[in-house]
Design a protein around this motif. Structure first.
Motif, PDB file in Angstrom:
ATOM      1  N   GLN A 457       0.850  -1.194   0.000  1.00  0.00           N
ATOM      2  CA  GLN A 457       0.000   0.000   0.000  1.00  0.00           C
ATOM      3  C   GLN A 457       0.884   1.243   0.000  1.00  0.00           C
ATOM      4  O   GLN A 457       1.944   1.276   0.619  1.00  0.00           O
ATOM      5  CB  GLN A 457      -0.908  -0.015   1.239  1.00  0.00           C
ATOM      6  CG  GLN A 457      -1.790   1.211   1.401  1.00  0.00           C
ATOM      7  CD  GLN A 457      -1.101   2.358   2.136  1.00  0.00           C
ATOM      8  OE1 GLN A 457      -0.279   2.145   3.028  1.00  0.00           O
ATOM      9  NE2 GLN A 457      -1.409   3.586   1.751  1.00  0.00           N
ATOM     10  N   TYR A 458       0.453   2.289  -0.704  1.00  0.00           N
ATOM     11  CA  TYR A 458       1.133   3.585  -0.677  1.00  0.00           C
ATOM     12  C   TYR A 458       0.199   4.630  -1.275  1.00  0.00           C
ATOM     13  O   TYR A 458      -0.923   4.317  -1.701  1.00  0.00           O
ATOM     14  CB  TYR A 458       2.467   3.543  -1.438  1.00  0.00           C
ATOM     15  CG  TYR A 458       2.353   3.244  -2.920  1.00  0.00           C
ATOM     16  CD1 TYR A 458       2.440   4.256  -3.878  1.00  0.00           C
ATOM     17  CD2 TYR A 458       2.177   1.937  -3.371  1.00  0.00           C
ATOM     18  CE1 TYR A 458       2.345   3.980  -5.233  1.00  0.00           C
ATOM     19  CE2 TYR A 458       2.079   1.649  -4.722  1.00  0.00           C
ATOM     20  CZ  TYR A 458       2.162   2.668  -5.647  1.00  0.00           C
ATOM     21  OH  TYR A 458       2.057   2.390  -6.991  1.00  0.00           O
ATOM     22  N   TYR A 459       0.637   5.877  -1.293  1.00  0.00           N
ATOM     23  CA  TYR A 459      -0.144   6.951  -1.912  1.00  0.00           C
ATOM     24  C   TYR A 459       0.571   7.457  -3.161  1.00  0.00           C
ATOM     25  O   TYR A 459       1.799   7.580  -3.174  1.00  0.00           O
ATOM     26  CB  TYR A 459      -0.350   8.110  -0.932  1.00  0.00           C
ATOM     27  CG  TYR A 459      -1.528   7.912  -0.010  1.00  0.00           C
ATOM     28  CD1 TYR A 459      -2.751   8.530  -0.262  1.00  0.00           C
ATOM     29  CD2 TYR A 459      -1.426   7.087   1.102  1.00  0.00           C
ATOM     30  CE1 TYR A 459      -3.842   8.341   0.582  1.00  0.00           C
ATOM     31  CE2 TYR A 459      -2.506   6.888   1.952  1.00  0.00           C
ATOM     32  CZ  TYR A 459      -3.716   7.521   1.685  1.00  0.00           C
ATOM     33  OH  TYR A 459      -4.797   7.325   2.511  1.00  0.00           O
ATOM     34  N   GLN A 460      -0.206   7.710  -4.194  1.00  0.00           N
ATOM     35  CA  GLN A 460       0.337   8.253  -5.438  1.00  0.00           C
ATOM     36  C   GLN A 460      -0.564   9.396  -5.893  1.00  0.00           C
ATOM     37  O   GLN A 460      -1.776   9.207  -6.053  1.00  0.00           O
ATOM     38  CB  GLN A 460       0.397   7.170  -6.512  1.00  0.00           C
ATOM     39  CG  GLN A 460       1.086   7.607  -7.797  1.00  0.00           C
ATOM     40  CD  GLN A 460       1.261   6.443  -8.752  1.00  0.00           C
ATOM     41  OE1 GLN A 460       0.364   5.625  -8.924  1.00  0.00           O
ATOM     42  NE2 GLN A 460       2.429   6.355  -9.369  1.00  0.00           N
ATOM     43  N   ARG A 464      -4.816   6.838  -2.460  1.00  0.00           N
ATOM     44  CA  ARG A 464      -4.331   5.594  -1.855  1.00  0.00           C
ATOM     45  C   ARG A 464      -4.304   4.480  -2.900  1.00  0.00           C
ATOM     46  O   ARG A 464      -5.308   4.199  -3.554  1.00  0.00           O
ATOM     47  CB  ARG A 464      -5.235   5.182  -0.690  1.00  0.00           C
ATOM     48  CG  ARG A 464      -4.788   3.922   0.053  1.00  0.00           C
ATOM     49  CD  ARG A 464      -5.743   3.626   1.208  1.00  0.00           C
ATOM     50  NE  ARG A 464      -5.312   2.469   1.991  1.00  0.00           N
ATOM     51  CZ  ARG A 464      -5.651   1.216   1.740  1.00  0.00           C
ATOM     52  NH1 ARG A 464      -6.448   0.944   0.707  1.00  0.00           N
ATOM     53  NH2 ARG A 464      -5.219   0.228   2.508  1.00  0.00           N
ATOM     54  N   VAL A 465      -3.146   3.856  -3.063  1.00  0.00           N
ATOM     55  CA  VAL A 465      -3.014   2.684  -3.934  1.00  0.00           C
ATOM     56  C   VAL A 465      -3.288   1.455  -3.072  1.00  0.00           C
ATOM     57  O   VAL A 465      -2.596   1.211  -2.081  1.00  0.00           O
ATOM     58  CB  VAL A 465      -1.618   2.603  -4.569  1.00  0.00           C
ATOM     59  CG1 VAL A 465      -1.479   1.322  -5.388  1.00  0.00           C
ATOM     60  CG2 VAL A 465      -1.363   3.831  -5.438  1.00  0.00           C
ATOM     61  N   ALA A 466      -4.300   0.694  -3.437  1.00  0.00           N
ATOM     62  CA  ALA A 466      -4.734  -0.438  -2.613  1.00  0.00           C
ATOM     63  C   ALA A 466      -3.733  -1.581  -2.678  1.00  0.00           C
ATOM     64  O   ALA A 466      -3.218  -1.907  -3.751  1.00  0.00           O
ATOM     65  CB  ALA A 466      -6.109  -0.916  -3.064  1.00  0.00           C
ATOM     66  N   PRO A 467      -3.463  -2.206  -1.544  1.00  0.00           N
ATOM     67  CA  PRO A 467      -2.524  -3.333  -1.528  1.00  0.00           C
ATOM     68  C   PRO A 467      -3.147  -4.605  -2.093  1.00  0.00           C
ATOM     69  O   PRO A 467      -4.373  -4.758  -2.125  1.00  0.00           O
ATOM     70  CB  PRO A 467      -2.217  -3.504  -0.040  1.00  0.00           C
ATOM     71  CG  PRO A 467      -3.457  -3.022   0.650  1.00  0.00           C
ATOM     72  CD  PRO A 467      -3.985  -1.893  -0.205  1.00  0.00           C
ATOM     73  N   TYR A 511       4.161   5.985   2.118  1.00  0.00           N
ATOM     74  CA  TYR A 511       5.300   5.377   1.432  1.00  0.00           C
ATOM     75  C   TYR A 511       5.364   3.871   1.683  1.00  0.00           C
ATOM     76  O   TYR A 511       5.158   3.395   2.797  1.00  0.00           O
ATOM     77  CB  TYR A 511       6.599   6.046   1.895  1.00  0.00           C
ATOM     78  CG  TYR A 511       6.528   7.547   1.802  1.00  0.00           C
ATOM     79  CD1 TYR A 511       6.503   8.182   0.561  1.00  0.00           C
ATOM     80  CD2 TYR A 511       6.439   8.337   2.956  1.00  0.00           C
ATOM     81  CE1 TYR A 511       6.410   9.565   0.466  1.00  0.00           C
ATOM     82  CE2 TYR A 511       6.347   9.720   2.869  1.00  0.00           C
ATOM     83  CZ  TYR A 511       6.327  10.328   1.620  1.00  0.00           C
ATOM     84  OH  TYR A 511       6.218  11.694   1.525  1.00  0.00           O
ATOM     85  N   LYS A 512       5.692   3.123   0.628  1.00  0.00           N
ATOM     86  CA  LYS A 512       5.725   1.665   0.698  1.00  0.00           C
ATOM     87  C   LYS A 512       6.676   1.148   1.776  1.00  0.00           C
ATOM     88  O   LYS A 512       6.373   0.173   2.459  1.00  0.00           O
ATOM     89  CB  LYS A 512       6.153   1.093  -0.666  1.00  0.00           C
ATOM     90  CG  LYS A 512       5.110   1.199  -1.750  1.00  0.00           C
ATOM     91  CD  LYS A 512       5.633   0.726  -3.092  1.00  0.00           C
ATOM     92  CE  LYS A 512       6.401   1.816  -3.799  1.00  0.00           C
ATOM     93  NZ  LYS A 512       6.721   1.483  -5.201  1.00  0.00           N
ATOM     94  N   SER A 513       7.817   1.791   1.909  1.00  0.00           N
ATOM     95  CA  SER A 513       8.858   1.268   2.797  1.00  0.00           C
ATOM     96  C   SER A 513       8.485   1.299   4.270  1.00  0.00           C
ATOM     97  O   SER A 513       9.124   0.620   5.083  1.00  0.00           O
ATOM     98  CB  SER A 513      10.170   2.035   2.591  1.00  0.00           C
ATOM     99  OG  SER A 513      10.680   1.799   1.305  1.00  0.00           O
ATOM    100  N   ILE A 514       7.477   2.093   4.623  1.00  0.00           N
ATOM    101  CA  ILE A 514       7.063   2.123   6.027  1.00  0.00           C
ATOM    102  C   ILE A 514       5.623   1.650   6.201  1.00  0.00           C
ATOM    103  O   ILE A 514       5.036   1.798   7.270  1.00  0.00           O
ATOM    104  CB  ILE A 514       7.237   3.528   6.651  1.00  0.00           C
ATOM    105  CG1 ILE A 514       6.473   4.593   5.871  1.00  0.00           C
ATOM    106  CG2 ILE A 514       8.699   3.892   6.756  1.00  0.00           C
ATOM    107  CD1 ILE A 514       6.564   5.972   6.514  1.00  0.00           C
ATOM    108  N   ALA A 515       5.062   1.054   5.158  1.00  0.00           N
ATOM    109  CA  ALA A 515       3.660   0.631   5.212  1.00  0.00           C
ATOM    110  C   ALA A 515       3.520  -0.780   5.767  1.00  0.00           C
ATOM    111  O   ALA A 515       4.395  -1.629   5.592  1.00  0.00           O
ATOM    112  CB  ALA A 515       3.043   0.701   3.814  1.00  0.00           C
ATOM    113  N   GLY A 516       2.407  -1.020   6.434  1.00  0.00           N
ATOM    114  CA  GLY A 516       1.995  -2.367   6.805  1.00  0.00           C
ATOM    115  C   GLY A 516       2.998  -3.145   7.616  1.00  0.00           C
ATOM    116  O   GLY A 516       3.412  -2.740   8.703  1.00  0.00           O
TER     117      GLY A 516
END
Length: 708
Positions: A457-460, A464-467, A511-516
């Motif tokens: 998941q991240y934002y673009q 929100r871009v769904a995982p 940001y992907k690197s700190i998501a989930g």
């Protein structure tokens, strides 16, 4: 004549070049990795991806990622968050796609060709990221942003992302001398080769072993479900009789119910000696080399041990803190395990058994004792734990806690026909994410159960871009007209892995690197393990545990038996887990890079921890895939299951204390501060934000019945 020949040769060369260009263009056009994915929700077009697509996709992905890195390095502007950190975060999109798809499929539905690609490209990928992490010019830009983060006004997730990239480069060896960088690269390449070989050997060990039974008398004690599954496998493999394997749905019922002691011994020893048969699949020398290389790598990074290096990034902070917790719980557990062994021996003696309790007897006599004490047999529970009903149970729980809705999708591509897909929505209909389930064992699937992100998941552009998340398990297969009926352990595994899935699905980071699930190893198991607390709660059981034939809700009498037996056999359950955690830490608290004999080392570890001979660690070294099957994995991190167990028991108390295990207010706090937050703050800070205090061990110890 010469002119004619020259013209002909020119035409041939031109036509050949054109043909090669056409073939290259055709290959590019046909490779799904080289085009935009137009599937629903842009999930991978698994139905179009073929084995021949991976190598060119990896090659192009590595090339494009390097171009992205070079562009960051060659940018003449002053380093900023946008042109350095964010650029790194968005670099290598093709490579990310290929890695995600390939390694998901290779672990869940692999084959010899995929193994060959993994062996070829894992070292290349490792080398590529080593070059990136040790690039002085690139790190200078990252360090500039890190040093000036306050001046640049970076706060919140931006500041956290800068810190994470900075530490990642440091951890990757960027501050080493040129000579030590080369040593580090050599170690990393050797480690990835060794860990890949370890995992391959283990998978092939599982494939190789078969216990074939042709005499009906040797099936004595086994339930009909186990016999039917073994008969069906024998038919599929064109063998006579019944085939039993080391896959848990086959192995566990055999250990629980098979009356033939010599066959239980054979199955047990086959399981615990995977990778320890002094043959072409033996893992002992691989382990010894991995442990040695990890000491060398830790030393290069300024740490005495691999455990010190790894755990410095975790909640525990130091290897001593992790070890102290595990050793203290081991001391509390040993008396309970010994008492259980005495009780089982009494049962053996009462039945006239002229032998001492051994590890291959424990499961069998535990089931007999459970029946005697609680009038409960696990086989009478299974009809109420039909797989789809149990999954519906976790869906009901997710709706009650977080308002989530699950809509089955039959139009999404899958990599195996057994996979199922769901669209996950908020109560208001907004998309949360896409969920894949892959439940059953197959020859190309590694053992165990796990959750993976197919897309983080991240934002673009503010959206929100769904995982896209997957749960992979190895559950009991349907047989004939009997659906998949789960054991309690399998039901808990389903809830556990779905807890990880919720951590990925409900992620809400920029940001992907700190998501989930991108959090410390000893924190990542909190969202998974807390869900296990609901599995056997009577209030939820009555919502999902229904007899697969009649639809009858699980009766109160059976629920009471289950509740009464919840702390049964906890000495064994806890001790085998703790023993594996200690074994992991012992391997990774070595200070000398000299290789040690794996068998001698493991025996010394078991003796030192006071492990009774009737119990083996959950994983012996030679098949401990969590810690030796990948470069980092759970190495020096298996203690995290117990560390997180203290957290999850305390966290569940937050619900129980309200008198409502579905309390929406508590669930909202858990979602906001744990599931959505990812790695946006330190784990202990996130936990305090949820609970209002640091975790206390009391709830964990009470759950185990170690204190009243």
């Amino acid at each position: 004549m010469k002119k004619i020949l020259l013209v002909i040769m020119t035409l041939v060369v031109t036509m050949s070049a054109c043909k090669k260009q056409e073939e290259a263009a055709k290959t590019t056009a046909e490779n799904p990795f080289f085009v935009e994915w137009t599937t629903p929700f842009e999930v991978p077009p698994f139905d179009l991806i073929k084995i021949e697509h991976y190598r060119p996709a990896f090659d192009e992905g590595l090339k494009q990622h390097q171009q992205d890195i070079d562009a960051i390095i060659n940018n003449a502007e002053e380093p900023t968050f946008e042109n350095t950190i964010l650029a790194l975060e968005n670099a290598g999109l093709l490579l990310t796609k290929v890695i995600s798809v390939f390694f998901n499929i290779s672990s869940a539905d692999g084959n010899d060709e995929m193994q060959a690609i993994e062996e070829e490209y894992s070292p290349k990928i490792t080398k590529h990221f080593d070059e990136m992490n040790m690039n002085e010019k690139l790190f200078a830009k990252v360090k500039s942003v890190y040093d000036n983060r306050e001046k640049l006004g970076l706060q919140g997730e931006e500041a956290r992302l800068v810190e994470k990239y900075y530490k990642s480069f440091v951890r990757g060896g960027t501050n080493l001398s040129p000579e030590d960088k080369e040593k580090m690269k050599e170690i990393n390449t050797e480690l990835v080769n060794l860990t890949t070989q370890f995992a391959k050997n283990l998978l092939n060990e599982n494939r190789r072993f078969r216990l074939v039974i042709t005499e009906e008398s040797e099936l004595a004690g086994l339930p009909e479900s186990s016999r039917a599954a073994a008969a069906e496998l024998a038919k599929a493999e064109e063998k006579t009789g019944y085939v039993f394997t080391l896959d848990k749905p086959s192995w566990i019922p055999f250990m629980q119910f098979a009356d033939k002691r010599e066959l239980r011994e054979k199955m047990y020893k086959a399981y615990i000696n995977r990778g320890n048969n002094n043959d072409d699949l033996d893992n002992k020398k691989i382990i010894q080399k991995i442990a040695s290389l990890r000491v060398k790598k830790a030393n290069l990074m300024g740490h005495k041990t691999w455990a010190d290096f790894v755990i410095s990034y975790n909640m525990a902070k130091t290897a001593k803190n992790a070890n102290d917790l595990i050793q203290n719980i081991a001391k509390a557990t040993v008396p309970f395990a010994k008492a259980e062994a005495v009780e089982l021996q009494k049962m053996i003696d009462k039945e006239g058994g002229n032998f001492k309790l051994e590890p291959w007897d424990w499961w069998y006599y535990t089931e007999k004792l459970r029946k005697e004490k609680y009038n409960l047999n696990e086989e009478e529970i299974r009809p109420y734990f039909e797989l789809n009903n149990v999954r519906q149970g976790v869906f009901i729980l997710s709706e009650k806690l977080f308002g989530l809705k699950f809509e089955k999708r039959d139009d999404l591509p899958v990599y195996n026909s057994e996979c199922e897909t769901f669209e996950v929505k908020e109560a208001n209909g907004d998309l949360v994410g896409i969920m894949y389930f892959d439940f059953f064992p197959r020859s190309g699937k590694r053992g165990g159960a796990w959750m993976n992100n197919i897309r983080e998941q991240y934002y673009q552009d503010g959206k929100r871009v769904a995982p896209v998340i997957i749960n992979v398990c190895n559950f009991t297969r349907p047989v004939g007209d009997v659906p998949s009926l789960l054991s309690i352990d399998e039901a808990e595994t389903l809830f556990h892995e779905f807890g990880h899935a919720l951590h990925g699905l409900l992620a809400n980071s920029k940001y992907k690197s700190i998501a989930g699930t991108n959090v410390p190893r000893d924190f990542v198991e909190l969202p998974s393990q807390i869900l296990e607390n609901w599995v056997l709660e009577p209030e939820l059981l009555k919502m999902y545990a229904k007899h697969y034939k009649t639809g009858e809700v699980i009766p109160d009498e059976l629920i009471k038996k289950i509740q009464d037996s919840k702390t049964f056999n906890q000495g064994f359950i806890t001790m085998e887990l703790i023993a594996a955690s200690i074994l992991d830490l012992d391997w990774h608290m070595l200070t000398d890079a000299k290789e040690v004999d794996a068998i001698e080392f493991e025996n010394a570890s078991k003796k030192k921890m006071g492990l009774i001979k009737e119990i083996e660690p959950r994983y012996s070294s030679w098949y401990f895939n969590h810690i030796f099957g990948s470069d980092f994995g759970y190495s020096a991190g298996y203690y995290g299951y117990t560390w997180s167990a203290v957290l999850d028991a305390d966290a569940f108390q937050a619900f129980a204390e309200t008198g409502d295990i579905f309390n929406k207010e508590v669930a909202t706090k858990f979602r906001k501060n744990i599931l959505e937050a990812g790695d946006s703050k330190d784990a202990d800070e996130l936990y305090r934000a949820f609970r209002g205090s640091d975790p206390k061990p009391d709830a964990f110890l009470k759950r185990k019945n170690f204190i009243k």
